[in-house]
Design a protein around this motif. Structure first.
Motif: not given
Length: 186
Positions: A85, A87-89, A160-164, A168-169, A171
């Motif tokens: 879990r 995120h990073r940008t 922006r990468v979001t791991v949940e 993974t999304t 954006e």
């Protein structure tokens, strides 16, 4: 000697007037030649050489811009397997315009690789008002990554990468969404 007629002399003012005209006419001709030369040079440069050079520079800039965008997107999408879990940008540096016009970069899931085959691959596409500067480059992302958003050239850009738990999304962000973003280069 008394028979001699007095010689007729031309008036001194007429002779002086003729001599005064020569420098004025020569300077006027010199100025006309200089103006003609500058006009011809300007026409040649701005009619052919300069626009061709500007198009070549814009063509190169479009290639570099899209290449940089693909590289930064692929870098941002590399998530270590241990991350479950978070995120990073990653900031993406895009030029404000190409050949004086704004442009847009978007993600396309099924872009055609070439005109000879029917193969498709995910790609980033640069849309420019002048079709000569449109580009597309394949982007290598894991199958589990979902991509959304677009980049407009007039504002700051970031990924922006979001791991949940559900996946993974990735954006593509513009403008105020990128403020306060730290660059997460690896």
């Amino acid at each position: 000697m008394a028979d001699r007629r007095p010689r007729r002399q031309s008036s001194p003012s007429l002779r002086t007037d003729r001599r005064a005209v020569v420098p004025v006419v020569s300077k006027a001709l010199e100025a006309a030649v200089v103006v003609l030369f500058v006009g011809l040079l300007t026409t040649v440069l701005f009619g052919g050489v300069v626009p061709d050079h500007r198009d070549a520079v814009a063509d190169e800039l479009a290639d570099r811009t899209l290449s940089n965008a693909v590289e930064r997107t692929e870098t941002a999408a590399r998530i270590p397997a241990s991350v479950t879990r978070g995120h990073r940008t990653v900031i993406v540096d895009l030029p404000r315009s190409i050949r004086g016009h704004s442009y847009r970069i978007r993600y396309v899931q099924n872009a055609s690789v070439d005109s000879d085959s029917n193969a498709t691959t995910p790609a980033l596409v640069l849309d420019h008002p002048r079709d000569a500067f449109d580009r597309q480059l394949p982007v290598s992302l894991p199958d589990s990554v979902t991509v959304s958003g677009t980049w407009d050239s007039g504002s700051d850009a970031a990924v922006r990468v979001t791991v949940e738990d559900d996946g993974t999304t990735l954006e593509l962000l513009n403008g105020p969404d990128t403020s306060g973003v730290e660059d997460a280069n690896e």
